[in-house]
Design a protein around this motif. Structure first.
Motif, PDB file in Angstrom:
ATOM      1  N   UNK A  29      28.647 -13.803  85.960  1.00  0.00           N
ATOM      2  CA  UNK A  29      29.617 -14.148  84.922  1.00  0.00           C
ATOM      3  C   UNK A  29      30.699 -15.078  85.462  1.00  0.00           C
ATOM      4  N   UNK A  30      31.132 -14.846  86.690  1.00  0.00           N
ATOM      5  CA  UNK A  30      32.200 -15.669  87.257  1.00  0.00           C
ATOM      6  C   UNK A  30      31.801 -17.137  87.364  1.00  0.00           C
ATOM      7  N   UNK A  31      30.506 -17.414  87.426  1.00  0.00           N
ATOM      8  CA  UNK A  31      30.024 -18.795  87.522  1.00  0.00           C
ATOM      9  C   UNK A  31      29.794 -19.432  86.148  1.00  0.00           C
ATOM     10  N   UNK A  32      29.983 -18.679  85.077  1.00  0.00           N
ATOM     11  CA  UNK A  32      29.721 -19.178  83.724  1.00  0.00           C
ATOM     12  C   UNK A  32      30.936 -19.847  83.105  1.00  0.00           C
ATOM     13  N   UNK A  33      30.671 -20.639  82.081  1.00  0.00           N
ATOM     14  CA  UNK A  33      31.712 -21.308  81.296  1.00  0.00           C
ATOM     15  C   UNK A  33      32.365 -20.265  80.387  1.00  0.00           C
ATOM     16  N   UNK A  34      33.645 -20.013  80.579  1.00  0.00           N
ATOM     17  CA  UNK A  34      34.351 -18.968  79.815  1.00  0.00           C
ATOM     18  C   UNK A  34      34.621 -19.371  78.363  1.00  0.00           C
ATOM     19  N   UNK A  35      34.364 -20.637  78.009  1.00  0.00           N
ATOM     20  CA  UNK A  35      34.535 -21.045  76.603  1.00  0.00           C
ATOM     21  C   UNK A  35      33.269 -20.791  75.798  1.00  0.00           C
ATOM     22  N   UNK A  36      32.173 -20.415  76.479  1.00  0.00           N
ATOM     23  CA  UNK A  36      30.915 -20.168  75.763  1.00  0.00           C
ATOM     24  C   UNK A  36      30.324 -18.784  76.024  1.00  0.00           C
ATOM     25  N   UNK A  37      30.868 -18.035  76.973  1.00  0.00           N
ATOM     26  CA  UNK A  37      30.294 -16.748  77.381  1.00  0.00           C
ATOM     27  C   UNK A  37      31.305 -15.630  77.143  1.00  0.00           C
ATOM     28  N   UNK A  38      30.893 -14.626  76.329  1.00  0.00           N
ATOM     29  CA  UNK A  38      31.820 -13.568  75.920  1.00  0.00           C
ATOM     30  C   UNK A  38      31.175 -12.191  76.079  1.00  0.00           C
ATOM     31  N   UNK A  39      31.920 -11.267  76.638  1.00  0.00           N
ATOM     32  CA  UNK A  39      31.457  -9.898  76.832  1.00  0.00           C
ATOM     33  C   UNK A  39      31.290  -9.200  75.482  1.00  0.00           C
ATOM     34  N   UNK A  40      30.150  -8.540  75.315  1.00  0.00           N
ATOM     35  CA  UNK A  40      29.967  -7.722  74.112  1.00  0.00           C
ATOM     36  C   UNK A  40      30.118  -6.240  74.438  1.00  0.00           C
ATOM     37  N   UNK A  41      29.529  -5.808  75.571  1.00  0.00           N
ATOM     38  CA  UNK A  41      29.664  -4.413  75.973  1.00  0.00           C
ATOM     39  C   UNK A  41      29.233  -4.237  77.429  1.00  0.00           C
ATOM     40  N   UNK A  42      29.586  -3.106  77.996  1.00  0.00           N
ATOM     41  CA  UNK A  42      29.173  -2.771  79.364  1.00  0.00           C
ATOM     42  C   UNK A  42      27.720  -2.312  79.319  1.00  0.00           C
ATOM     43  N   UNK A  43      27.028  -2.492  80.421  1.00  0.00           N
ATOM     44  CA  UNK A  43      25.608  -2.197  80.602  1.00  0.00           C
ATOM     45  C   UNK A  43      24.768  -3.342  80.039  1.00  0.00           C
ATOM     46  N   UNK A  44      23.505  -3.319  80.374  1.00  0.00           N
ATOM     47  CA  UNK A  44      22.623  -4.452  80.077  1.00  0.00           C
ATOM     48  C   UNK A  44      22.357  -4.651  78.589  1.00  0.00           C
ATOM     49  N   UNK A  45      21.821  -5.822  78.271  1.00  0.00           N
ATOM     50  CA  UNK A  45      21.452  -6.157  76.889  1.00  0.00           C
ATOM     51  C   UNK A  45      20.328  -5.248  76.410  1.00  0.00           C
ATOM     52  N   UNK A  46      20.193  -5.199  75.110  1.00  0.00           N
ATOM     53  CA  UNK A  46      19.091  -4.452  74.522  1.00  0.00           C
ATOM     54  C   UNK A  46      19.504  -3.147  73.896  1.00  0.00           C
TER      55      UNK A  46
END
Length: 105
Positions: free
Chosen positions: A65-82
């Motif tokens: 996450x730290x390497x991602x663009x913060x204007x396009x990447x947003x946390x939805x919840x803790x733990x993995x997708x799905x």
């Protein structure tokens, strides 16, 4: 705004939690045997800061996450997708925060 979005990797996310067969029961017989990756969190990733019509759900570590663009990447919840809903469902909860009282009447 969230109501008119489309997740572009639904099948990939479903497969990541062994739910690629729609006719299969998604709940494990032994509920306590569910594998949860506590090192990852689920993020919505939009194509760009101005394009919010489509998105991907991605499970990322803190380092990723730290390497991602913060204007396009947003946390939805803790733990993995799905294990969450799509953004259309989130929109419903944001618009109508109490979904239980109306159906009890």
């Amino acid at each position: 705004a969230l109501r008119h979005t489309t997740c572009t990797n639904v099948e990939e996310v479903a497969a990541s939690v062994d739910f690629s067969q729609r006719d299969k029961d998604p709940y494990p017989t032994i509920w306590y045997d569910t594998k949860i990756d506590y090192d990852r969190k689920c993020y919505v990733v939009f194509p760009s800061a101005t394009d919010r019509k489509t998105y991907r759900l991605e499970s990322l570590t803190a380092e990723e996450f730290s390497a991602r663009d913060k204007t396009t990447t947003f946390l939805t919840h803790h733990n993995a997708c799905g294990v969450c809903s799509q953004l259309q469902d989130l929109n419903t909860y944001m618009v109508k925060t109490d979904l239980t009282t109306p159906v009890r009447r």
